[in-house]
Design a protein around this motif. Structure first.
Motif, PDB file in Angstrom:
ATOM      1  N   ILE A  84      39.630  70.550  64.791  1.00  0.00           N
ATOM      2  CA  ILE A  84      38.965  69.253  64.955  1.00  0.00           C
ATOM      3  C   ILE A  84      37.454  69.419  64.756  1.00  0.00           C
ATOM      4  N   PRO A  85      36.718  68.325  64.603  1.00  0.00           N
ATOM      5  CA  PRO A  85      35.275  68.445  64.352  1.00  0.00           C
ATOM      6  C   PRO A  85      34.511  69.124  65.488  1.00  0.00           C
ATOM      7  N   ALA A  86      33.291  69.546  65.165  1.00  0.00           N
ATOM      8  CA  ALA A  86      32.500  70.418  66.036  1.00  0.00           C
ATOM      9  C   ALA A  86      32.351  69.899  67.469  1.00  0.00           C
ATOM     10  N   GLU A  87      31.952  68.660  67.625  1.00  0.00           N
ATOM     11  CA  GLU A  87      31.653  68.177  68.972  1.00  0.00           C
ATOM     12  C   GLU A  87      32.929  68.127  69.823  1.00  0.00           C
ATOM     13  N   ALA A  88      34.001  67.593  69.238  1.00  0.00           N
ATOM     14  CA  ALA A  88      35.283  67.546  69.947  1.00  0.00           C
ATOM     15  C   ALA A  88      35.787  68.954  70.254  1.00  0.00           C
ATOM     16  N   ALA A  89      35.507  69.892  69.349  1.00  0.00           N
ATOM     17  CA  ALA A  89      35.932  71.282  69.559  1.00  0.00           C
ATOM     18  C   ALA A  89      35.240  71.877  70.776  1.00  0.00           C
ATOM     19  N   ARG A  90      33.933  71.616  70.907  1.00  0.00           N
ATOM     20  CA  ARG A  90      33.209  72.144  72.064  1.00  0.00           C
ATOM     21  C   ARG A  90      33.757  71.522  73.352  1.00  0.00           C
ATOM     22  N   GLU A  91      34.119  70.235  73.277  1.00  0.00           N
ATOM     23  CA  GLU A  91      34.648  69.567  74.469  1.00  0.00           C
ATOM     24  C   GLU A  91      35.988  70.140  74.919  1.00  0.00           C
ATOM     25  N   VAL A  92      36.856  70.466  73.962  1.00  0.00           N
ATOM     26  CA  VAL A  92      38.210  70.898  74.317  1.00  0.00           C
ATOM     27  C   VAL A  92      38.228  72.363  74.783  1.00  0.00           C
TER      28      VAL A  92
END
Lengths: 208, 208
Positions: A154-162
């Motif tokens: 998934i994209p960068a920001e969502a990746a950091r969140e998960v």
């Protein structure tokens, strides 16, 4: 087998040895000299002897390497004699390409579930035979299923969140395709495939 | 700008610098100290100063680096101030994931055509807005269209077969996703993304 003192460069070469040895097995070759392997792999014979001596030195003067033994031994070092449970975060084209590649399952990497923010956009709850859940179910899923590796597509920001959720859920490794670095504790390994950076390296090399 | 003497390790770090500098620009940051960049990138400040000094040393004592200048300069070194024509060999999920990623086009990598052995399996002649041709047309296409980079997303044996045609067609770089090494003359650059090998490195690290 003691792997202390094996350099990162050698470790990075191991999967390539494993690939070539696998091809030799497929071709029915049961032994090979370092000279012949060097010709095929475009490495020097002395480099090969040096690398492979680290793993018990299966080469014998005048005989060469026992391909099957070496293949199995390198497979063990790489952890390919174990099996791994995987989840894939995201269900887009890249996620589908990865989960549809049967070579991974053959090596013991079994994708058990996919998670997407909006699973409704897929026509049913199964993508390529793998159950698809909403991302909001990830925490509950991880608490019930021991999961070794998460693949992030998934994209960068969502990746950091998960990432925190994956770490708290006990994942040991993250195979990261997002265009970002991830912040994890030492107990978790991140292996990133930064496709954009690979393409930039290609454009650099074309121009120099 | 003279790039002689810049080591491969530094070159490999450049895309990551470029990514972080791009994020800083997006955040409206116009200058940054090596200390702050080091904290964000998890590199030592002296490493950063050493690397960036190679590119003209845009850092100034008490001021830091001019983010825009450094970003543009690294972009130039990486060849991102040019544009590139690409073709994608294969039209499966991975090919679609790559050609659907708009970030590449934004950087000047324009996918002009896709080629598939069996284009009839796709419902129409366009995949994600990109024209799809039969692989048998590749030679003719390359003779009529200057093509800088070919992206190979087909299996190993087919990839080795198509490589000669790409080289003869004047392609300067191959971005190779096939699970094989490719035999090309020195004038052509191959940048491989071996996904299986990346996954094996992850399993190695999980186990050690």
């Amino acid at each position: 087998m003691e792997n202390k003192g094996i350099s990162k460069a050698v470790i990075n070469r191991l999967p390539r040895y494993y690939r070539y040895l696998g091809m030799l097995l497929d071709q029915g070759v049961d032994r090979i000299s370092s000279g012949e392997l060097s010709r095929r792999m475009n490495l020097t014979a002395s480099q090969i002897r040096q690398d492979l001596n680290l793993f018990g030195g299966f080469g014998q003067q005048g005989y060469g390497y026992n391909v099957r033994k070496l293949y199995d031994e390198i497979g063990k070092i790489l952890g390919l004699d174990c099996s791994y449970s995987l989840v894939v975060i995201g269900a887009g084209k890249l996620a589908q390409a990865i989960s549809g590649y049967f070579g991974f399952e053959k090596r013991g990497f079994k994708i058990e579930a996919m998670f997407d923010r909006d699973p409704d956009k897929h026509k049913n709850d199964v993508v390529g035979g793998i159950p698809l859940y909403p991302l909001s179910d990830l925490k509950a899923y991880l608490s019930e299923h021991v999961t070794d590796i998460a693949v992030i597509t998934i994209p960068a920001e969502a990746a950091r969140e998960v990432t925190d959720c994956l770490v708290e859920g006990g994942v040991r490794g993250i195979w990261n395709f997002a265009h970002t670095d991830l912040d994890v504790p030492d107990s978790v390994t991140v292996q990133s495939v930064h496709l954009s950076e690979s393409l930039m390296q290609l454009s650099y090399k074309i121009n120099h």
